[in-house]
Design an enzyme around this catalytic site. Structure first.
Site, mmCIF file in Angstrom:
data_model
loop_
_atom_site.group_PDB
_atom_site.id
_atom_site.type_symbol
_atom_site.label_atom_id
_atom_site.label_comp_id
_atom_site.label_asym_id
_atom_site.label_seq_id
_atom_site.Cartn_x
_atom_site.Cartn_y
_atom_site.Cartn_z
ATOM 1 N N GLY A 8 0.826 -1.207 0.000
ATOM 2 C CA GLY A 8 0.000 0.000 0.000
ATOM 3 C C GLY A 8 0.854 1.247 0.000
ATOM 4 O O GLY A 8 0.548 2.237 0.665
ATOM 5 N N GLY A 46 12.206 8.965 -6.640
ATOM 6 C CA GLY A 46 13.506 8.765 -7.252
ATOM 7 C C GLY A 46 13.914 7.321 -7.408
ATOM 8 O O GLY A 46 13.151 6.393 -7.157
ATOM 9 N N ASN A 78 1.384 -2.178 5.258
ATOM 10 C CA ASN A 78 0.597 -0.954 5.345
ATOM 11 C C ASN A 78 -0.714 -1.042 4.563
ATOM 12 O O ASN A 78 -1.634 -0.273 4.815
ATOM 13 C CB ASN A 78 1.427 0.231 4.827
ATOM 14 C CG ASN A 78 0.609 1.487 4.683
ATOM 15 O OD1 ASN A 78 0.218 2.114 5.657
ATOM 16 N ND2 ASN A 78 0.315 1.869 3.435
ATOM 17 N N SER A 133 -4.442 0.460 13.950
ATOM 18 C CA SER A 133 -5.334 1.616 14.012
ATOM 19 C C SER A 133 -5.847 1.796 15.432
ATOM 20 O O SER A 133 -6.050 0.831 16.176
ATOM 21 C CB SER A 133 -6.527 1.427 13.077
ATOM 22 O OG SER A 133 -7.490 2.455 13.268
ATOM 23 N N TYR A 143 -13.859 -3.078 10.562
ATOM 24 C CA TYR A 143 -12.523 -2.497 10.409
ATOM 25 C C TYR A 143 -11.760 -2.548 11.729
ATOM 26 O O TYR A 143 -10.614 -3.009 11.795
ATOM 27 C CB TYR A 143 -12.623 -1.059 9.917
ATOM 28 C CG TYR A 143 -11.306 -0.326 9.900
ATOM 29 C CD1 TYR A 143 -10.320 -0.662 8.977
ATOM 30 C CD2 TYR A 143 -11.034 0.681 10.821
ATOM 31 C CE1 TYR A 143 -9.094 0.003 8.969
ATOM 32 C CE2 TYR A 143 -9.824 1.352 10.811
ATOM 33 C CZ TYR A 143 -8.851 1.004 9.881
ATOM 34 O OH TYR A 143 -7.640 1.655 9.885
ATOM 35 N N ALA A 146 -10.798 -6.088 12.548
ATOM 36 C CA ALA A 146 -9.673 -6.561 11.737
ATOM 37 C C ALA A 146 -8.347 -6.040 12.272
ATOM 38 O O ALA A 146 -7.343 -6.768 12.342
ATOM 39 C CB ALA A 146 -9.870 -6.144 10.280
ATOM 40 N N ILE A 176 -5.267 10.676 11.165
ATOM 41 C CA ILE A 176 -4.185 11.176 10.312
ATOM 42 C C ILE A 176 -4.793 11.983 9.181
ATOM 43 O O ILE A 176 -5.614 11.468 8.403
ATOM 44 C CB ILE A 176 -3.342 10.027 9.729
ATOM 45 C CG1 ILE A 176 -2.779 9.141 10.840
ATOM 46 C CG2 ILE A 176 -2.214 10.588 8.859
ATOM 47 C CD1 ILE A 176 -1.803 9.811 11.764
ATOM 48 N N THR A 228 2.677 -2.863 20.435
ATOM 49 C CA THR A 228 1.849 -1.952 19.651
ATOM 50 C C THR A 228 2.157 -0.531 20.092
ATOM 51 O O THR A 228 2.057 -0.207 21.282
ATOM 52 C CB THR A 228 0.355 -2.244 19.843
ATOM 53 O OG1 THR A 228 0.047 -3.529 19.306
ATOM 54 C CG2 THR A 228 -0.503 -1.205 19.128
#
Length: 239
Positions: A8, A46, A78, A133, A143, A146, A176, A228
């Site tokens: 990702g 780059g 990610n 998360s 979510y 998971a 974020i 974590t």
């Protein structure tokens, strides 16, 4: 040449991680489903970054990638995101099952498949870093479940790979800004409310996460594993 894989890695947090880890003498491979986004990222960052189109939830595609990549020194899992934003609210058990499987596949199974496939190529002192998360602690349907599963799996993973000198950790972001996560679903009032809940009174940035990942990938963090790390500005304190 050290090899770093960032799944990702085309946008947002993944792109920031790739940029943070890319330097002379390092081969950074960014993967994702969108070829155009990956190519733009590789061009922007780059020659130290190369792009590979890959669906990390597809065992066959992951197997092929692993056979071609060679040695791996750092794996950053990610890939993910809340897939509920891309689909209407489920109606009926069949749709509920599909909705839960999408988030589990995207956020947990993708990390498991990439890690299992690349473990044989990992060197002593390698690092596995998965992006969790705050939703794992605060709750957010499939979510959040998971991401909670990801954190639990990481503990078992760390036990399995510790004897090989490999570390495994989770970096758990709060809110974020500057990412595609919410798919432009937040209005100004919602953003202000989320920022107000943060002790530092600012949204996190992809760079905040990237710098934490860089530390955990560095030689300075070889005795840190099965942990974590919350990067949420104090929105969800712990002790």
């Amino acid at each position: 040449m050290p090899t770093i894989v960032v799944t990702g890695g085309g946008t947002g947090i993944g792109k920031a991680i790739a940029q943070q880890l890319a330097h002379d003498g390092t081969d950074v491979v960014v993967t994702g489903r969108r070829r155009d986004v990956l190519d733009d990222t590789a061009a922007a960052l780059g020659g130290a970054v190369r792009a590979v189109e890959l669906d990390a939830t597809d065992p066959s595609a992951v197997r092929t990638f692993a056979a071609q990549i060679g040695r791996v020194d750092v794996l950053v899992n990610n890939a993910g995101g809340n897939t509920d934003f891309d689909h209407p609210a489920p109606v009926g058990l069949d749709e509920v099952a599909r909705a839960w499987r999408r988030n589990l596949d995207s956020n947990l199974i993708s990390a498991v498949l990439m890690t299992e496939a690349l473990l044989p190529a990992m060197t002593t002192g390698a690092a596995i870093i998965s992006i969790g998360s705050i939703a794992a602690d605060k709750g957010a349907g499939s979510y959040g479940a998971a991401k909670a599963g990801l954190a639990s799996w990481n503990i078992d993973l760390a036990r399995r790979v510790g004897d090989a000198g490999i570390t495994a950790n989770i970096v758990s972001p709060g809110y974020i800004g500057e990412t595609e996560f919410f798919r432009d679903a937040l209005d100004d009032t919602s953003v202000e409310s989320m920022v107000e809940a943060i002790i530092t009174k600012r949204a996190g940035t992809p760079t905040d996460i990237a710098q934490t990942v860089a530390f955990l990938a560095s030689p300075h963090a070889r005795q840190i594993t099965a942990q974590t790390f919350a990067v949420n500005g104090g929105e969800h304190p712990s002790r």
